[in-house]
Design a protein around this motif. Sequence first.
Motif, mmCIF file in Angstrom:
data_model
loop_
_atom_site.group_PDB
_atom_site.id
_atom_site.type_symbol
_atom_site.label_atom_id
_atom_site.label_comp_id
_atom_site.label_asym_id
_atom_site.label_seq_id
_atom_site.Cartn_x
_atom_site.Cartn_y
_atom_site.Cartn_z
ATOM 1 N N GLN A 7 0.834 -1.196 0.000
ATOM 2 C CA GLN A 7 0.000 0.000 0.000
ATOM 3 C C GLN A 7 0.871 1.249 0.000
ATOM 4 O O GLN A 7 0.583 2.223 -0.695
ATOM 5 C CB GLN A 7 -0.938 -0.028 1.214
ATOM 6 C CG GLN A 7 -2.000 1.052 1.204
ATOM 7 C CD GLN A 7 -1.556 2.347 1.841
ATOM 8 O OE1 GLN A 7 -0.767 2.372 2.768
ATOM 9 N NE2 GLN A 7 -2.069 3.448 1.341
ATOM 10 N N GLU A 11 0.726 4.277 -2.833
ATOM 11 C CA GLU A 11 -0.055 5.357 -2.232
ATOM 12 C C GLU A 11 -0.388 6.492 -3.193
ATOM 13 O O GLU A 11 -1.370 7.205 -2.991
ATOM 14 C CB GLU A 11 0.622 5.888 -0.968
ATOM 15 C CG GLU A 11 1.960 6.555 -1.190
ATOM 16 C CD GLU A 11 2.665 6.866 0.120
ATOM 17 O OE1 GLU A 11 2.052 6.748 1.201
ATOM 18 O OE2 GLU A 11 3.847 7.231 0.071
ATOM 19 N N SER A 14 -4.504 4.956 -7.687
ATOM 20 C CA SER A 14 -5.896 4.712 -7.274
ATOM 21 C C SER A 14 -6.112 3.252 -6.887
ATOM 22 O O SER A 14 -7.237 2.829 -6.663
ATOM 23 C CB SER A 14 -6.850 5.100 -8.405
ATOM 24 O OG SER A 14 -6.577 4.305 -9.549
ATOM 25 N N ARG A 16 -6.281 0.179 -4.500
ATOM 26 C CA ARG A 16 -6.490 -0.082 -3.078
ATOM 27 C C ARG A 16 -5.890 -1.434 -2.714
ATOM 28 O O ARG A 16 -6.000 -2.386 -3.475
ATOM 29 C CB ARG A 16 -7.990 -0.115 -2.738
ATOM 30 C CG ARG A 16 -8.696 1.177 -2.931
ATOM 31 C CD ARG A 16 -10.165 1.111 -2.539
ATOM 32 N NE ARG A 16 -10.894 0.046 -3.215
ATOM 33 C CZ ARG A 16 -11.547 -0.941 -2.589
ATOM 34 N NH1 ARG A 16 -11.571 -1.021 -1.279
ATOM 35 N NH2 ARG A 16 -12.193 -1.855 -3.274
ATOM 36 N N ASN A 18 -5.789 -4.118 0.611
ATOM 37 C CA ASN A 18 -6.232 -4.479 1.958
ATOM 38 C C ASN A 18 -5.920 -5.946 2.202
ATOM 39 O O ASN A 18 -5.859 -6.735 1.262
ATOM 40 C CB ASN A 18 -7.738 -4.243 2.115
ATOM 41 C CG ASN A 18 -8.093 -2.780 2.034
ATOM 42 O OD1 ASN A 18 -7.696 -1.996 2.875
ATOM 43 N ND2 ASN A 18 -8.818 -2.395 0.991
ATOM 44 N N ASN A 77 -13.311 3.460 -0.143
ATOM 45 C CA ASN A 77 -12.191 4.296 0.291
ATOM 46 C C ASN A 77 -11.268 3.595 1.286
ATOM 47 O O ASN A 77 -10.345 4.210 1.812
ATOM 48 C CB ASN A 77 -12.716 5.601 0.904
ATOM 49 C CG ASN A 77 -13.429 6.452 -0.119
ATOM 50 O OD1 ASN A 77 -12.978 6.596 -1.250
ATOM 51 N ND2 ASN A 77 -14.569 7.003 0.255
ATOM 52 N N ASN A 79 -8.305 1.482 2.477
ATOM 53 C CA ASN A 79 -7.001 1.204 1.887
ATOM 54 C C ASN A 79 -5.973 0.976 2.987
ATOM 55 O O ASN A 79 -5.921 1.722 3.964
ATOM 56 C CB ASN A 79 -6.575 2.382 1.007
ATOM 57 C CG ASN A 79 -5.439 2.039 0.074
ATOM 58 O OD1 ASN A 79 -5.056 0.879 -0.069
ATOM 59 N ND2 ASN A 79 -4.892 3.045 -0.571
#
Length: 124
Positions: A7, A11, A14, A16, A18, A77, A79
Amino acid sequence: MAVYQLQKHLENTSIRVNAFDPGLVPGTGLARTYPPLLKFMWNNIMPVLTLFRRNTNTAKKSGTNLANLAFAQQYKNLNGKYVEGTKVISSSKDSYNKSFQKDLWNTSIKLAHINQAETSLQLS
């Protein structure tokens, strides 16, 4: 740990990233190499745990949770987080150690034999 480092490297994009913990998912192919008695228990007895044990899920439930993490509006959103089922939780204390993260990242790059020319991602 790898998720936090990945991540960080992404950064300014766009994309993501997780970490997803599906939980214990009895009744899946995980036990395919188990001895017959353990395989029977995994496939026929352990699935009962999905009814009352926390973070024990059917494959369908875990798959739905993962798809929701990837595509549902409520997570759009999110992330750089650790998600257990449907809940954002803290991962282990060690997973936040920047030195451990960097070491895992560098070791993974080395073991996978990835070089900078093969990716647009900044490796170091």
